[in-house]
Design a protein around this motif. Sequence first.
Motif, PDB file in Angstrom:
ATOM      1  N   GLN A 149     -21.557 -46.350 -13.592  1.00  0.00           N
ATOM      2  CA  GLN A 149     -22.794 -46.850 -13.683  1.00  0.00           C
ATOM      3  C   GLN A 149     -23.938 -45.839 -14.238  1.00  0.00           C
ATOM      4  O   GLN A 149     -24.697 -45.794 -14.380  1.00  0.00           O
ATOM      5  CB  GLN A 149     -24.124 -48.247 -13.866  1.00  0.00           C
ATOM      6  CG  GLN A 149     -22.599 -49.184 -14.181  1.00  0.00           C
ATOM      7  CD  GLN A 149     -23.201 -50.674 -14.025  1.00  0.00           C
ATOM      8  OE1 GLN A 149     -24.788 -51.257 -13.100  1.00  0.00           O
ATOM      9  NE2 GLN A 149     -22.569 -52.158 -13.973  1.00  0.00           N
ATOM     10  N   LYS A 157     -23.660 -52.678 -17.888  1.00  0.00           N
ATOM     11  CA  LYS A 157     -24.362 -52.070 -17.620  1.00  0.00           C
ATOM     12  C   LYS A 157     -25.524 -52.895 -18.559  1.00  0.00           C
ATOM     13  O   LYS A 157     -26.049 -53.509 -18.791  1.00  0.00           O
ATOM     14  CB  LYS A 157     -25.035 -50.729 -18.348  1.00  0.00           C
ATOM     15  CG  LYS A 157     -25.619 -49.466 -17.248  1.00  0.00           C
ATOM     16  CD  LYS A 157     -26.496 -47.971 -17.842  1.00  0.00           C
ATOM     17  CE  LYS A 157     -24.646 -47.697 -17.289  1.00  0.00           C
ATOM     18  NZ  LYS A 157     -25.034 -46.193 -18.346  1.00  0.00           N
ATOM     19  N   VAL A 158     -26.965 -53.197 -17.088  1.00  0.00           N
ATOM     20  CA  VAL A 158     -27.310 -53.920 -17.189  1.00  0.00           C
ATOM     21  C   VAL A 158     -28.397 -53.481 -18.608  1.00  0.00           C
ATOM     22  O   VAL A 158     -28.743 -51.971 -18.305  1.00  0.00           O
ATOM     23  CB  VAL A 158     -28.913 -53.636 -15.910  1.00  0.00           C
ATOM     24  CG1 VAL A 158     -28.052 -54.893 -14.919  1.00  0.00           C
ATOM     25  CG2 VAL A 158     -29.200 -53.133 -15.623  1.00  0.00           C
ATOM     26  N   GLY A 181     -24.157 -54.242  -6.753  1.00  0.00           N
ATOM     27  CA  GLY A 181     -22.738 -54.368  -7.029  1.00  0.00           C
ATOM     28  C   GLY A 181     -21.644 -54.500  -6.335  1.00  0.00           C
ATOM     29  O   GLY A 181     -20.879 -54.268  -5.827  1.00  0.00           O
ATOM     30  N   GLU A 186     -33.366 -55.834 -19.030  1.00  0.00           N
ATOM     31  CA  GLU A 186     -33.245 -56.733 -18.024  1.00  0.00           C
ATOM     32  C   GLU A 186     -33.700 -55.464 -16.790  1.00  0.00           C
ATOM     33  O   GLU A 186     -34.467 -55.999 -15.762  1.00  0.00           O
ATOM     34  CB  GLU A 186     -32.084 -57.392 -17.444  1.00  0.00           C
ATOM     35  CG  GLU A 186     -31.049 -58.264 -18.310  1.00  0.00           C
ATOM     36  CD  GLU A 186     -29.176 -58.164 -17.457  1.00  0.00           C
ATOM     37  OE1 GLU A 186     -28.543 -59.270 -18.284  1.00  0.00           O
ATOM     38  OE2 GLU A 186     -28.717 -57.248 -18.631  1.00  0.00           O
ATOM     39  N   HIS A 195     -34.897 -50.912 -11.820  1.00  0.00           N
ATOM     40  CA  HIS A 195     -33.345 -50.401 -11.311  1.00  0.00           C
ATOM     41  C   HIS A 195     -33.142 -49.450 -10.651  1.00  0.00           C
ATOM     42  O   HIS A 195     -34.185 -48.314 -11.413  1.00  0.00           O
ATOM     43  CB  HIS A 195     -32.606 -50.908 -12.203  1.00  0.00           C
ATOM     44  CG  HIS A 195     -32.171 -52.171 -12.327  1.00  0.00           C
ATOM     45  ND1 HIS A 195     -32.686 -53.239 -12.789  1.00  0.00           N
ATOM     46  CD2 HIS A 195     -30.838 -52.985 -12.319  1.00  0.00           C
ATOM     47  CE1 HIS A 195     -31.730 -54.135 -12.784  1.00  0.00           C
ATOM     48  NE2 HIS A 195     -31.484 -54.059 -12.781  1.00  0.00           N
ATOM     49  N   SER A 221     -28.414 -50.108  -7.926  1.00  0.00           N
ATOM     50  CA  SER A 221     -26.455 -50.137  -8.379  1.00  0.00           C
ATOM     51  C   SER A 221     -25.231 -49.473  -7.193  1.00  0.00           C
ATOM     52  O   SER A 221     -25.434 -48.452  -6.625  1.00  0.00           O
ATOM     53  CB  SER A 221     -26.408 -49.360  -9.040  1.00  0.00           C
ATOM     54  OG  SER A 221     -25.000 -49.707  -9.627  1.00  0.00           O
ATOM     55  N   THR A 228     -24.850 -59.411 -10.696  1.00  0.00           N
ATOM     56  CA  THR A 228     -25.991 -58.792 -11.887  1.00  0.00           C
ATOM     57  C   THR A 228     -26.490 -59.769 -12.456  1.00  0.00           C
ATOM     58  O   THR A 228     -27.750 -58.934 -11.957  1.00  0.00           O
ATOM     59  CB  THR A 228     -25.055 -58.293 -12.928  1.00  0.00           C
ATOM     60  OG1 THR A 228     -24.587 -56.650 -12.912  1.00  0.00           O
ATOM     61  CG2 THR A 228     -26.571 -57.238 -13.731  1.00  0.00           C
TER      62      THR A 228
END
Length: 334
Positions: free
Chosen positions: A64, A75-76, A125, A80, A86, A59, A43
């Motif tokens: 997630q 999870k971000v 990931g 972030e 994302h 991802s 990440t």
Amino acid sequence: MTPATGGATMRRSASAAAGSTDAAPARTPRFLAIVGPTGAGKTALALLVAQRLGGEIISLDSRQIYRGMDIGTAKVTPAERALVPHHGLDLRNPDQRYSAGEFGRDARRWIDAIERRGRVPVLAGGTGFFLRVLTEPIFREPPMDPVERRELEDVLAGLPRDELERWVRRFDPDRAEVAIAGGYQRMLRVLSITILTGHNISWWYVRYPTEGEALAGVVCLLEVPRDVLDERIRRRAVEMAEGGLVGEAARLLRDGYRRGDPGMNAVGYREMVDHLGGGMTLREAAERIRVATRRYARRQDTWFRHQLAPGAVRIDGTAALEAQATAVIDAWAA
């Protein structure tokens, strides 16, 4: 050869890095992927690389994709996400399925859109099958009754892991080891398709059309020594258990989700559900999370070592983050 690459050989062609043979003609890479086992540091590295390259992150994490499952899947954070766009997060509720084939279709759309914006698709990931459906497209699943499938998978999810593995090996010996390495969801898919259609996945692969064309990409594997990874996993399990995972699992149960749901059978959630039901103490749950996560990381590590093509770039996950990012960006530019 720099310390940052951990002895990695930079790619000679996009086709080699993405899973084709060295004899295949080089193709323009469509994406940059950063993969590795849980706890390897993907990440943080993906965030830095995406910022440096002007990229957007897709991802590669099959857990997630579930809404409301943030702490247990690492999870971000919203902060972030504000740094880098994302994709592939919060797509389904925990009681809904999301197959690798669906990811393949979605990811191709995301990659096309990111490229149209003049940016770099950065995949990150630990779900190797999500990467594989892009480089080696799978067949489109045959139609099955969703209610029958859900009921069947509810029954199968209650079986011990070794029992599931035994049935997978019996029903589809040619793909058994790949399915087992993919975890519960992959094994449930193999068994449900075989039982409901009368043919195993190996049979369908030969006879059914694939999901789109194979995409070329640059793949970077983040490697961390086993003892270092084990310690990172231990710390993560304790931090999750003490940092809100109990409350997150309790909220999901209050919302009506069950232990056997596709999302809820993930490592961390099933242990917390058992804790909340009085089956174990919080300390015992944290220890079980640590053990299960370590086993999962071992399977991920084995999959990536054996399934990625020789052209994948090995990155030293113990090097400074800046050095790791430089190695990845150099691989993309090579």
